[in-house]
Design a protein around this motif. Sequence first.
Motif, mmCIF file in Angstrom:
data_model
loop_
_atom_site.group_PDB
_atom_site.id
_atom_site.type_symbol
_atom_site.label_atom_id
_atom_site.label_comp_id
_atom_site.label_asym_id
_atom_site.label_seq_id
_atom_site.Cartn_x
_atom_site.Cartn_y
_atom_site.Cartn_z
ATOM 1 N N SER A 246 0.885 -6.087 0.914
ATOM 2 C CA SER A 246 1.600 -5.588 -0.097
ATOM 3 C C SER A 246 1.694 -4.100 0.311
ATOM 4 C CB SER A 246 0.687 -5.779 -1.342
ATOM 5 O OG SER A 246 -0.475 -4.951 -1.526
ATOM 6 N N PRO B 106 -5.147 -6.285 -6.158
ATOM 7 C CA PRO B 106 -4.617 -4.746 -6.259
ATOM 8 C C PRO B 106 -6.008 -3.922 -6.238
ATOM 9 C CG PRO B 106 -4.069 -6.180 -8.124
ATOM 10 C CD PRO B 106 -4.967 -7.093 -7.113
ATOM 11 N N LEU C 69 -1.707 2.410 -0.237
ATOM 12 C CA LEU C 69 -0.450 1.899 -0.666
ATOM 13 C C LEU C 69 -0.296 0.700 0.159
ATOM 14 C CD1 LEU C 69 2.051 4.663 -0.316
ATOM 15 C CD2 LEU C 69 1.563 3.199 -2.422
ATOM 16 N N ASN D 193 7.838 -3.027 -10.362
ATOM 17 C CA ASN D 193 6.526 -2.661 -10.193
ATOM 18 C C ASN D 193 6.378 -1.611 -8.773
ATOM 19 O OD1 ASN D 193 6.022 -3.767 -12.550
ATOM 20 N ND2 ASN D 193 4.827 -5.600 -11.488
ATOM 21 N N SER D 194 7.397 -1.125 -8.344
ATOM 22 C CA SER D 194 7.102 -0.345 -7.083
ATOM 23 C C SER D 194 6.339 -0.980 -6.113
ATOM 24 C CB SER D 194 6.893 0.947 -7.400
ATOM 25 O OG SER D 194 7.718 1.677 -8.421
ATOM 26 N N LEU D 195 6.661 -2.181 -5.739
ATOM 27 C CA LEU D 195 5.622 -2.795 -4.725
ATOM 28 C C LEU D 195 6.593 -4.093 -3.915
ATOM 29 C CD1 LEU D 195 2.670 -3.189 -4.234
ATOM 30 C CD2 LEU D 195 2.587 -5.046 -5.884
ATOM 31 N N GLY E 69 3.096 -0.490 -1.422
ATOM 32 C CA GLY E 69 3.806 0.454 -2.722
ATOM 33 C C GLY E 69 5.003 1.092 -1.990
ATOM 34 N N THR E 70 5.952 1.249 -2.951
ATOM 35 C CA THR E 70 7.256 1.776 -2.753
ATOM 36 C C THR E 70 7.380 3.158 -3.578
ATOM 37 O OG1 THR E 70 8.521 0.876 -4.350
ATOM 38 C CG2 THR E 70 8.236 -0.245 -2.211
#
Length: 123
Positions: free
Chosen positions: A41, A27, A32, A11-13, A43-44
Amino acid sequence: MLLKKRVKPVNSLIFISDVDGGEAPDPVKGPLILATQSCISVGTFPEIEGATEIVMGPVDEAGPDGPPDFSGLLETPTRHLVVTTVDGRVILKASVQAALTSVQIWLSHPKWPERIIIGWGEQ
């Protein structure tokens, strides 16, 4: 000592918290980096596009020049800070000095960071 790892998180997280976990932020579309008192958290880089390098260490070693994209305090009652994936896999783990830890985060890009630097220190 700096810890580094290249990952393609689900989930790019990623989450930053005490080793016993924390309450993840709800969320929200847009930012990000989101945080509660016990969990951050981040985001990547998109998982399907490639890996993200995660760098973690004391802020005086890890922190690059320039202001961080995030600066805040995180509850760390066990004095162990971890970076985990959505499915709970530990990416990096480090000991910290206090039950309340200052955390700063730098992103290599405001939307698709290929490098995330996490620095910690005492409050």
